[in-house]
Design a protein around this motif. Structure first.
Motif, PDB file in Angstrom:
ATOM      1  N   LEU A 134      -7.915  -1.658  -8.930  1.00 57.42           N
ATOM      2  CA  LEU A 134      -7.213  -2.451  -8.120  1.00 57.42           C
ATOM      3  C   LEU A 134      -6.290  -3.575  -9.029  1.00 57.42           C
ATOM      4  O   LEU A 134      -5.349  -3.983  -8.438  1.00 57.42           O
ATOM      5  N   GLY A 135      -6.953  -3.927 -10.229  1.00 60.46           N
ATOM      6  CA  GLY A 135      -6.339  -4.896 -11.005  1.00 60.46           C
ATOM      7  C   GLY A 135      -7.161  -5.475 -11.925  1.00 60.46           C
ATOM      8  O   GLY A 135      -8.217  -4.807 -12.162  1.00 60.46           O
ATOM      9  N   LEU A 157       0.865  -1.163   0.017  1.00 62.91           N
ATOM     10  CA  LEU A 157       0.040  -0.081   0.050  1.00 62.91           C
ATOM     11  C   LEU A 157       0.819   1.267  -0.021  1.00 62.91           C
ATOM     12  O   LEU A 157       1.915   1.243   0.643  1.00 62.91           O
ATOM     13  N   ALA A 158       0.361   2.301  -0.693  1.00 61.38           N
ATOM     14  CA  ALA A 158       1.169   3.472  -0.805  1.00 61.38           C
ATOM     15  C   ALA A 158       1.516   4.273   0.847  1.00 61.38           C
ATOM     16  O   ALA A 158       0.615   3.840   1.713  1.00 61.38           O
ATOM     17  N   THR A 159       2.542   4.805   0.756  1.00 66.27           N
ATOM     18  CA  THR A 159       3.207   5.427   2.112  1.00 66.27           C
ATOM     19  C   THR A 159       2.380   6.688   2.401  1.00 66.27           C
ATOM     20  O   THR A 159       1.808   7.267   1.153  1.00 66.27           O
ATOM     21  N   ASP A 160       2.347   7.290   3.455  1.00 69.08           N
ATOM     22  CA  ASP A 160       1.458   8.420   3.637  1.00 69.08           C
ATOM     23  C   ASP A 160       2.224   9.716   3.142  1.00 69.08           C
ATOM     24  O   ASP A 160       1.445  10.606   2.648  1.00 69.08           O
ATOM     25  N   GLU A 161       3.432   9.443   2.998  1.00 66.39           N
ATOM     26  CA  GLU A 161       4.478  10.699   2.249  1.00 66.39           C
ATOM     27  C   GLU A 161       4.438  10.462   0.984  1.00 66.39           C
ATOM     28  O   GLU A 161       5.336  11.073   0.095  1.00 66.39           O
ATOM     29  N   ALA A 162       3.731   9.189   0.226  1.00 68.61           N
ATOM     30  CA  ALA A 162       3.593   9.117  -0.988  1.00 68.61           C
ATOM     31  C   ALA A 162       3.653  10.327  -2.144  1.00 68.61           C
ATOM     32  O   ALA A 162       4.149  10.451  -3.174  1.00 68.61           O
ATOM     33  N   SER A 163       2.500  11.266  -1.630  1.00 63.38           N
ATOM     34  CA  SER A 163       2.349  12.274  -2.599  1.00 63.38           C
ATOM     35  C   SER A 163       3.338  13.686  -2.222  1.00 63.38           C
ATOM     36  O   SER A 163       3.250  14.546  -3.036  1.00 63.38           O
ATOM     37  N   SER A 164       4.399  13.335  -1.412  1.00 61.10           N
ATOM     38  CA  SER A 164       5.494  14.537  -1.098  1.00 61.10           C
ATOM     39  C   SER A 164       6.547  14.325  -2.119  1.00 61.10           C
ATOM     40  O   SER A 164       6.504  13.516  -3.331  1.00 61.10           O
ATOM     41  N   GLN A 165       7.560  15.188  -2.018  1.00 63.03           N
ATOM     42  CA  GLN A 165       8.756  15.238  -2.863  1.00 63.03           C
ATOM     43  C   GLN A 165       9.215  13.791  -3.013  1.00 63.03           C
ATOM     44  O   GLN A 165       9.297  13.149  -2.050  1.00 63.03           O
ATOM     45  N   GLU A 166       9.871  13.757  -4.091  1.00 68.27           N
ATOM     46  CA  GLU A 166      10.465  12.432  -4.321  1.00 68.27           C
ATOM     47  C   GLU A 166      11.542  11.931  -3.537  1.00 68.27           C
ATOM     48  O   GLU A 166      11.596  10.759  -2.908  1.00 68.27           O
ATOM     49  N   LEU A 167      12.203  12.858  -3.142  1.00 66.27           N
ATOM     50  CA  LEU A 167      13.649  12.555  -2.317  1.00 66.27           C
ATOM     51  C   LEU A 167      13.318  12.222  -0.875  1.00 66.27           C
ATOM     52  O   LEU A 167      14.064  11.903  -0.058  1.00 66.27           O
ATOM     53  N   LEU A 179      -2.189  -7.408 -10.643  1.00 63.44           N
ATOM     54  CA  LEU A 179      -2.520  -6.053  -9.899  1.00 63.44           C
ATOM     55  C   LEU A 179      -2.153  -4.936 -10.524  1.00 63.44           C
ATOM     56  O   LEU A 179      -1.169  -4.866 -11.116  1.00 63.44           O
ATOM     57  N   TYR A 180      -2.870  -3.769 -10.246  1.00 57.81           N
ATOM     58  CA  TYR A 180      -2.405  -2.697 -10.828  1.00 57.81           C
ATOM     59  C   TYR A 180      -1.700  -1.668 -10.003  1.00 57.81           C
ATOM     60  O   TYR A 180      -1.679  -1.572  -8.908  1.00 57.81           O
ATOM     61  N   ALA A 181      -0.657  -0.983 -10.634  1.00 58.63           N
ATOM     62  CA  ALA A 181       0.203  -0.074  -9.995  1.00 58.63           C
ATOM     63  C   ALA A 181       0.393   0.989 -11.165  1.00 58.63           C
ATOM     64  O   ALA A 181       0.571   0.839 -12.203  1.00 58.63           O
ATOM     65  N   ALA A 182       0.443   2.367 -10.475  1.00 60.09           N
ATOM     66  CA  ALA A 182       0.577   3.448 -11.381  1.00 60.09           C
ATOM     67  C   ALA A 182       2.156   3.210 -12.069  1.00 60.09           C
ATOM     68  O   ALA A 182       2.445   3.602 -13.183  1.00 60.09           O
ATOM     69  N   GLU A 183       2.984   2.384 -10.891  1.00 60.06           N
ATOM     70  CA  GLU A 183       4.495   2.399 -11.781  1.00 60.06           C
ATOM     71  C   GLU A 183       4.517   1.101 -12.620  1.00 60.06           C
ATOM     72  O   GLU A 183       5.639   1.092 -13.293  1.00 60.06           O
ATOM     73  N   GLN A 212      13.934   0.273  -1.956  1.00 58.91           N
ATOM     74  CA  GLN A 212      13.637   0.104  -0.825  1.00 58.91           C
ATOM     75  C   GLN A 212      12.269  -0.700  -0.411  1.00 58.91           C
ATOM     76  O   GLN A 212      11.840  -0.788   0.702  1.00 58.91           O
ATOM     77  N   ARG A 213      11.415  -0.710  -1.275  1.00 59.50           N
ATOM     78  CA  ARG A 213       9.953  -1.171  -1.080  1.00 59.50           C
ATOM     79  C   ARG A 213       9.458  -1.727  -2.126  1.00 59.50           C
ATOM     80  O   ARG A 213      10.108  -2.092  -3.251  1.00 59.50           O
ATOM     81  N   GLY A 214       8.229  -2.293  -2.136  1.00 57.21           N
ATOM     82  CA  GLY A 214       7.691  -2.972  -3.326  1.00 57.21           C
ATOM     83  C   GLY A 214       6.916  -1.845  -4.117  1.00 57.21           C
ATOM     84  O   GLY A 214       6.867  -0.762  -3.868  1.00 57.21           O
ATOM     85  N   TYR A 215       6.272  -2.241  -5.178  1.00 52.60           N
ATOM     86  CA  TYR A 215       5.574  -1.203  -5.879  1.00 52.60           C
ATOM     87  C   TYR A 215       4.397  -0.827  -5.096  1.00 52.60           C
ATOM     88  O   TYR A 215       3.803  -1.473  -4.712  1.00 52.60           O
ATOM     89  N   PHE A 216       4.004   0.734  -5.233  1.00 49.27           N
ATOM     90  CA  PHE A 216       2.837   1.057  -4.737  1.00 49.27           C
ATOM     91  C   PHE A 216       1.583   0.538  -5.348  1.00 49.27           C
ATOM     92  O   PHE A 216       1.340   0.815  -6.561  1.00 49.27           O
ATOM     93  N   ALA A 217       0.804  -0.106  -4.759  1.00 50.87           N
ATOM     94  CA  ALA A 217      -0.312  -0.866  -5.204  1.00 50.87           C
ATOM     95  C   ALA A 217      -1.365   0.135  -5.624  1.00 50.87           C
ATOM     96  O   ALA A 217      -1.433   1.032  -4.826  1.00 50.87           O
ATOM     97  N   PHE A 218      -2.294   0.054  -6.783  1.00 51.21           N
ATOM     98  CA  PHE A 218      -3.340   0.573  -7.030  1.00 51.21           C
ATOM     99  C   PHE A 218      -3.136   2.107  -7.277  1.00 51.21           C
ATOM    100  O   PHE A 218      -3.339   2.529  -8.582  1.00 51.21           O
ATOM    101  N   ASP A 219      -3.012   2.850  -6.522  1.00 52.99           N
ATOM    102  CA  ASP A 219      -2.695   4.415  -6.840  1.00 52.99           C
ATOM    103  C   ASP A 219      -1.964   5.125  -5.744  1.00 52.99           C
ATOM    104  O   ASP A 219      -1.929   4.408  -4.534  1.00 52.99           O
ATOM    105  N   PRO A 220      -1.135   6.083  -5.915  1.00 58.63           N
ATOM    106  CA  PRO A 220      -0.278   6.868  -5.090  1.00 58.63           C
ATOM    107  C   PRO A 220      -1.363   7.404  -3.800  1.00 58.63           C
ATOM    108  O   PRO A 220      -0.713   7.510  -2.600  1.00 58.63           O
ATOM    109  N   VAL A 221      -2.585   7.341  -3.987  1.00 60.99           N
ATOM    110  CA  VAL A 221      -3.334   7.922  -2.797  1.00 60.99           C
ATOM    111  C   VAL A 221      -4.114   6.500  -1.921  1.00 60.99           C
ATOM    112  O   VAL A 221      -4.514   6.914  -0.870  1.00 60.99           O
TER     113      VAL A 221
END
Length: 614
Positions: A562-563, A492-502, A573-577, A509-518
């Motif tokens: 979702l997929g 699942l996307a992390t809470d800061e996923a919509s913030s700056q890339e850095l 499974l769908y991921a924006a990435e 360091q993670r898996g693909y964000f599932a479904f959508d960044p939100v």
């Protein structure tokens, strides 16, 4: 004239290309490698090695030592505790029985003299990891059955070589009697205990204390393993393979913090070496070897497959707590690999030089056994294991880490669509709703050794980490990436996923964000409480993606993709990435308010708990 550099590049390229082709078409990799070796060697003459047989055999031994060390690292004592009785029978009683029956068949059916028959029987004791491990990767066997085959193959390889050495010494050494044989056996065991066991423990101890910097640990180990093999052979002839197997077993069970990294580097090197060796050794055959094969040879090979192996397993496991179906599979599956070929290449010429003229048949006969067993067992292991109920029928499914109302809703819809779902959680009470819904569950920590040995996940091929802890999700994805393939690991996307890339976790360091960044844990559960449901919609030639999206509204705000389930029932499974296209015949999985805006005739809606309407 071809240079050594050109020859090396051809062998490496052909070997890795063969690995890829075998994976792509679903054929046992050893089959493709042997065929490539025969094409490049005896058929076309592209690969012609001008090294003296003694030097080539030495180089082959170094490569095999690394493969066996890697196999030793893959052996877990936790597995042995579960299947120890069966493994003990297969590795203690199995080799002498296989040697006895194989030698009798080689003499009476193969037409070989007793000395040569005894050596050939010892050579064919091995059912090596160079063949077994690649077959297990694609067979989707359950943990217990896989452990039995893996332990037998890895442990019996050095045992078979040592048995061949002792037989050869008894036949060719003047004054060689039981005392000399026992002395040689004791020397091999001592070399394995000191150089392999103590050496492996000391290496792990130094690694754990930081005596070797991180960037040198894998390179040092790649050099140290062949050194241990070489020194062991100096101490006792052909004791090296036993030593490196023991070394791998010790280091693999020392709970080193970087054990997985070390094992991964050795495994990568083993794949390259396996590709090279299975091309180099077949290339040594020539047309003259084929004239040595006759109907006696054919009878012997059939006896090895249809009589010797079943009889060995039946007697070795008599009275042992091994399931009947496991015994049936073991009685059939016994492919020979690179160690048998290399050993025959060593002792065939040596026996000829010692005066046993029919020993020139050792190498071609051994290769015929390798080809027949690899083809027969490689193409049938999956089908037979599934028929016996020892393997998953397919690997189309989803493993979800983290039981919650939303993950149970998602799993329920997938279950209704005949997609395998396995829900894992370390808190028993959180699995209650899933158990009541009939969803397969596993109570335990996904990262634990207990889960590694007992979690039957061969029927699923996607991972979704959906707990409320973003960083645990990332850790679980990275730990399981090698098992599923990094392209099939999602969180699942992390809470800061919509913030700056850095400022967010990188993809490394993670898996693909599932479904959508939100689609964070909080977002999904908030929407579930607001009445959103997991639903499905079937696409047709007249009702496709554009019509669907126009009806649903803005993705990410009004609904989430979702997929999808392909026309042949495969889950994605769908991921924006990692997006994909849903064509006609696909079924879209989505999360949206209920009831959905305007239902298309082909649409099937799910309730909040994932129940699909008719």
């Amino acid at each position: 004239m071809m240079t050594a550099a050109s020859l090396l590049l051809i062998v490496l390229g052909a070997g890795l290309a063969s690995q890829w082709v075998a994976w792509r078409i679903g054929v046992p990799v050893i089959v493709v490698l042997i065929a490539t070796g025969l094409m490049l060697g005896p058929v076309t003459g592209v690969v012609t090695l001008r090294l003296p047989p003694q030097e080539l055999t030495g180089l082959i031994g170094l490569g095999v030592s690394i493969i066996l060390f890697d196999g030793g690292m893959a052996l877990k004592l936790g597995e042995f505790r579960r299947v120890g009785h069966g493994v003990g029978r297969l590795t203690i009683l199995g080799p002498p029985l296989a040697w006895l029956f194989g030698s009798v068949a080689a003499h009476y059916l193969g037409g070989l003299s007793w000395p040569v028959a005894l050596v050939l029987g010892a050579i064919l004791v091995v059912t090596g990891p160079t063949v077994i491990l690649p077959l297990l990767r694609g067979a989707r066997l359950n943990k217990e059955t896989s452990s039995l085959l893996k332990w037998e193959g890895i442990v019996n390889d050095p045992v078979g070589v040592l048995l061949t050495v002792l037989t050869f010494q008894y036949l060719t050494t003047a004054g060689g009697g039981p005392g000399k044989i026992l002395a040689s056996l004791g020397g091999a065991i001592a070399a394995a205990a000191v150089l392999g066991g103590l050496g492996g423990w000391l290496t792990g101890w130094l690694y754990r204390r930081g005596a070797v910097p991180e960037h040198l640990k894998s390179p040092v180990l790649m050099v140290l393993v062949p050194v241990v093999y070489w020194v062991s052979n100096l101490a006792q002839h052909e004791a090296g393979l036993l030593s490196v197997t023991v070394m791998g077993l010790v280091m693999g069970n020392m709970k080193l913090p970087d054990r997985e990294t070390l094992h991964q580097s050795q495994e990568n090197l083993s794949i390259i070496l396996l590709s090279v060796l299975f091309i180099v050794i077949p290339s040594r055959l020539d047309a003259s070897h084929l004239h040595l094969l006759n109907w006696h040879t054919a009878l012997f090979v059939l006896a090895i497959v249809l009589l010797v192996r079943p009889l060995t397993i039946a007697l070795a496991t008599l009275g042992a707590p091994v399931r009947r179906n496991d015994k049936l599979l073991l009685a059939w599956i016994a492919p020979r690999g690179i160690v048998a070929a290399a050993t025959a290449g060593i002792f065939g010429p040596a026996l000829v030089a010692a005066g046993y003229k029919d020993a020139d048949q050792l190498l071609p006969v051994t290769f015929l056994v390798i080809v027949v067993t690899v083809l027969a067992h490689g193409f049938t292991i999956g089908r037979m294991a599934r028929r016996l109920g020892l393997a998953a029928k397919n690997d189309n499914g989803l493993l979800i880490v983290g039981a919650s109302p939303w993950s149970v809703a998602f799993a329920s819809v997938l279950k209704k669509l005949d997609v395998d779902v396995l829900l894992v959680d370390g808190a028993y009470h959180r699995l209650k709703e899933a158990r009541m819904a009939g969803i397969e569950v596993f109570y335990g920590e996904i990262l634990s050794e207990h889960a590694e040995h007992t979690l039957e996940s061969q029927h699923v091929n996607h991972l979704l980490c959906a707990t409320d802890n973003d960083f645990y999700n990332a850790l679980a994805c990275k730990a399981q990436g090698h098992r599923f393939g990094v392209h099939r690991v999602f969180q699942l996307a992390t809470d800061e996923a919509s913030s700056q890339e850095l400022k967010r976790l990188t993809l490394q360091q993670r898996g693909y964000f599932a479904f959508d960044p939100v689609a964070t844990f909080a977002f999904l559960h908030q929407r579930l409480q607001e009445g959103w449901t997991v639903s499905t919609s079937k696409f047709t030639a007249s009702y496709g993606w554009s019509e669907f999206t126009q009806r649903m509204g803005e993705r990410g705000r009004d609904w989430l993709l979702l997929g999808g389930i392909s026309s042949d029932g495969m889950l994605r499974l769908y991921a924006a990435e990692q997006s994909f296209k849903l064509d006609a015949g696909w079924t879209a999985l989505y999360f949206a308010p209920a009831p959905a805006p305007v239902a298309a005739p082909e649409e099937v809606k799910g309730e909040a708990k994932g129940e699909v309407a008719n």
